[in-house]
Design a protein around this motif. Sequence first.
Motif, PDB file in Angstrom:
ATOM      1  N   LEU A 231       5.858   0.629 -33.807  1.00  0.00           N
ATOM      2  CA  LEU A 231       6.307   1.839 -33.117  1.00  0.00           C
ATOM      3  C   LEU A 231       6.868   1.506 -31.736  1.00  0.00           C
ATOM      4  O   LEU A 231       7.152   2.414 -30.958  1.00  0.00           O
ATOM      5  N   GLN A 260      12.469   4.753 -37.969  1.00  0.00           N
ATOM      6  CA  GLN A 260      12.792   5.876 -38.861  1.00  0.00           C
ATOM      7  C   GLN A 260      12.094   5.739 -40.205  1.00  0.00           C
ATOM      8  O   GLN A 260      11.672   6.724 -40.810  1.00  0.00           O
ATOM      9  N   ILE A 263       8.635   6.929 -39.652  1.00  0.00           N
ATOM     10  CA  ILE A 263       8.613   8.389 -39.523  1.00  0.00           C
ATOM     11  C   ILE A 263       8.752   9.051 -40.893  1.00  0.00           C
ATOM     12  O   ILE A 263       8.041  10.015 -41.216  1.00  0.00           O
ATOM     13  N   SER A 264       9.660   8.551 -41.707  1.00  0.00           N
ATOM     14  CA  SER A 264       9.860   9.122 -43.044  1.00  0.00           C
ATOM     15  C   SER A 264       8.595   8.989 -43.890  1.00  0.00           C
ATOM     16  O   SER A 264       8.222   9.904 -44.631  1.00  0.00           O
ATOM     17  N   SER A 267       6.027  11.560 -42.489  1.00  0.00           N
ATOM     18  CA  SER A 267       6.357  12.970 -42.703  1.00  0.00           C
ATOM     19  C   SER A 267       6.536  13.323 -44.172  1.00  0.00           C
ATOM     20  O   SER A 267       6.519  14.496 -44.547  1.00  0.00           O
ATOM     21  N   TYR A 288       9.683  16.310 -36.493  1.00  0.00           N
ATOM     22  CA  TYR A 288      10.447  15.286 -37.206  1.00  0.00           C
ATOM     23  C   TYR A 288      11.908  15.692 -37.312  1.00  0.00           C
ATOM     24  O   TYR A 288      12.822  14.878 -37.126  1.00  0.00           O
ATOM     25  N   LEU A 291      13.644  15.376 -34.039  1.00  0.00           N
ATOM     26  CA  LEU A 291      13.944  13.977 -33.757  1.00  0.00           C
ATOM     27  C   LEU A 291      15.171  13.513 -34.541  1.00  0.00           C
ATOM     28  O   LEU A 291      16.004  12.746 -34.031  1.00  0.00           O
ATOM     29  N   ALA A 326      10.771   8.891 -30.008  1.00  0.00           N
ATOM     30  CA  ALA A 326      10.189   8.653 -31.325  1.00  0.00           C
ATOM     31  C   ALA A 326       8.832   7.958 -31.188  1.00  0.00           C
ATOM     32  O   ALA A 326       7.874   8.272 -31.909  1.00  0.00           O
ATOM     33  N   GLN A 327       8.744   7.033 -30.245  1.00  0.00           N
ATOM     34  CA  GLN A 327       7.491   6.311 -30.011  1.00  0.00           C
ATOM     35  C   GLN A 327       6.394   7.266 -29.559  1.00  0.00           C
ATOM     36  O   GLN A 327       5.261   7.217 -30.053  1.00  0.00           O
ATOM     37  N   MET A 330       5.272   9.581 -32.580  1.00  0.00           N
ATOM     38  CA  MET A 330       4.466   8.916 -33.590  1.00  0.00           C
ATOM     39  C   MET A 330       3.124   8.439 -33.027  1.00  0.00           C
ATOM     40  O   MET A 330       2.110   8.454 -33.731  1.00  0.00           O
TER      41      MET A 330
END
Length: 813
Positions: A231, A260, A263-264, A267, A288, A291, A326-327, A330
């Motif tokens: 991350l 990403q 993240i995917s 989520s 999400y 983002l 994003a960091q 998450m």
Amino acid sequence: MPRLKAITTGSVPSFLDVVLNLDEGDESSSLASQDTWLAQMKAKGTGKLVMYGDDTWLKLFPGTFDRADGTTSFFVSDFTEVDHNVTRNIPGELRNDDWNTMILHYLGLDHIGHKGGPRSPHMVPKQREMDGIVNQIYKAIETQDHLKSTLFVVCGDHGMNDAGNHGASSPGETSPALLFISPKLKGLQKKTQDAPLPDAEDFQFYSTVEQSDLAPTLAALLGFPIPKNNLGALIPEFLSIWPKKTNQAYLLHQNARQIQTVISAASGTKTFDSALAVSSCASPSSDYEELACDWQGPSNILMSARVGDDIDPKWALPVTMWLRKAQELMSGMASNYDMSRLILGQVAALIAVIFGLYAATKAISLTSSLTPLLVISIAYSIMMFASSYVEEEQHFWYLATSTWFGYLSFRGFKRSNTTFPRHLLLTALPLLSALRLLRSWNQTGQKFAGTPDIVKLFLEPNPHFMWFLVGLTYVRAHQQLVDSFHGRIPVPVNFPAMTGLVLAAFTFKAAFTLEDAPELVVPFVKSSLLDFTRGASLIARARAVFVGLGLATAAGMGFILWESKTVSGLRLRRHQPQPQPQPRQPPPKKKGPAKAEAVTMLQNLYTILALTQSRTTNIPLFLVFNLVYGFLFAEIDTGNLSTAELGISSLLLQYASFFAMGGSNAISSVDLSNAYNGVSDFSVVLVGILTYVGNWAGAVWWVVGTVVLLGRIWRRDQRLDEGKRGMEEMKMMVKKEQGQSQTGLFKTYVAVMTLFTAFSVAAVMAACTILRTHLFVWTVFSPKYLYCVAWSLGQHLVVNVGVGGLLFWLQWL
């Protein structure tokens, strides 16, 4: 361990890792199967991996290193050998050309911080020693051909607060240094950095990055794929190493795509696989999706940079900002909460409060005793919802304890016939002064950690005075031991045996202090006592103490069981009908008093164990405990203290003594210095017990003392009954002596402790649930939850109910 996970994987460690970090034998948190930069370097096949220092690396990465020499990180008294074990391997490894990664994990600075804080006299010499190591390695990189392309990274996995601890959220604890060193990096310096910089309270000096950023940065610099669960974000200052903009864009794009993917997976969507509609980005339905919408701008910039288009010189800024966002997202969602279980647990805690209230109202007949208990429980529960109050919880207990004992002292004066000056001089002033000493002995918490206290102002600068108090404490313990065994062991055996046990305990503590903090050992102690047992190791000394305590405890238990049979026989003969007059016999010993005196033996033996497991500077606190104990003893004899009030007093003193001896609600304050007394190999059970006694020594002492005082209350009530009742009521007396009234005393005490425990558990659980998204949930509320578990399961169930119940049963066996 948690920080090493962040550094090597680029991911956010779980709070469970903090708990497992205390178990040196734990192997469940191994990273052998996870993607780390160590695994990537091993996969490159360009050389061996070597490691020297903290053996946590060997547990996290079993089978990874080709050469290694680990040192345990829990013997915090060692400032030198743990580092010499690393340093002695450096010259040879610098000459070797068969490795591509070398880990050197030094522990000396960390150990010095834990033992003496950042201002310890050992700190500056150790820092200079580390400077010499850095200089030695850098000169080798500059002069030896096979090291010319070496990247030298110097970093700390954590910092420390003013008390030398870490694990909380203060700037000093969360701001470790990070330095990249290589002759090839000289060209990156656009300007000369000033050093040293002026002090800054927030420890923000040059630039700040996250520990997880190390993983993608090393991946870029050393040429291997970014770890899959990373991350972290590539540190942008290094982009200029690659002169071509297309290479820079490629690295940032790889970093973004890797995040990403994480993240995917988290989520359960494929948000980044296709462009989102404008309508979706106008009102995103989740973090999400927001983002993903924010990604469209940086994505276009990267596309232009990769094809060589002429773009803004600051083109990388939007990309790095997106990586940071994003960091943060998450990292904040690193924990998944099962709300149904949280609610179920909360309901169970509330049911426990209801049952606790019901039991307390049945056991405590006086409203005047129940009211202060409810006030303490409710006030404490409210306090748990504020992070600052959780961090500084000790002030609540100091204030509550002083207020309660001030009330008891004033009430005792009103009920006595003494004059106010006499009461003030002989009772109130010594009592309140003792409580003030408790409050000032060790500064703990977060805001005032490391500030002047009695230990720092008077004991450490004046070791002769400290050892005078320590010696006085052991003399008092010796007197109590001899007195409690008097009449059971012949004097020619009793006095030498108890003297040998106390001397063994004292010399062990002196030898331990000589290893732990030699500046505190005065010549008299060193020459006259340590020379007497010269050559004995610390482990042998500690085992001698534990064996002596074990033998004395076995003897004490034997006396209790023997006297139980003797008294039972006397009682049988006393109540059997006599056919004819018998010669006048001396009255038989009563069951209660004989047993209470016998259990006092165990109380005094535990005192020796508590002294053995306490820091040397905390040993004189047991003199203060004895003074307060004497006040409670006198209040019971004068009829001024009920069982419920004794329970409230014990509750307050258990918590106040825990904080007075240096405890807090931070994981960093767990004292491990005495966790290995007498232990040669790690054992989770032995080390766990020794750690608990070392940190809760005062609290457990008050539990044992309270049980003895409960026996005192029973005997007081028996004397009152004998003065009020006639011969017709002796049958009722016999029935009570057989156990009815005795168990009622202990039930009342347990009801007091259980009611507060139920309130505290419910409040802490509610606070952690409601504030689960709070900024300090992991650094303040989660550690408090662990301490709540220790107090409720360890102190309440095991010590108060289990050990206390056993001792109480022994009194009335």
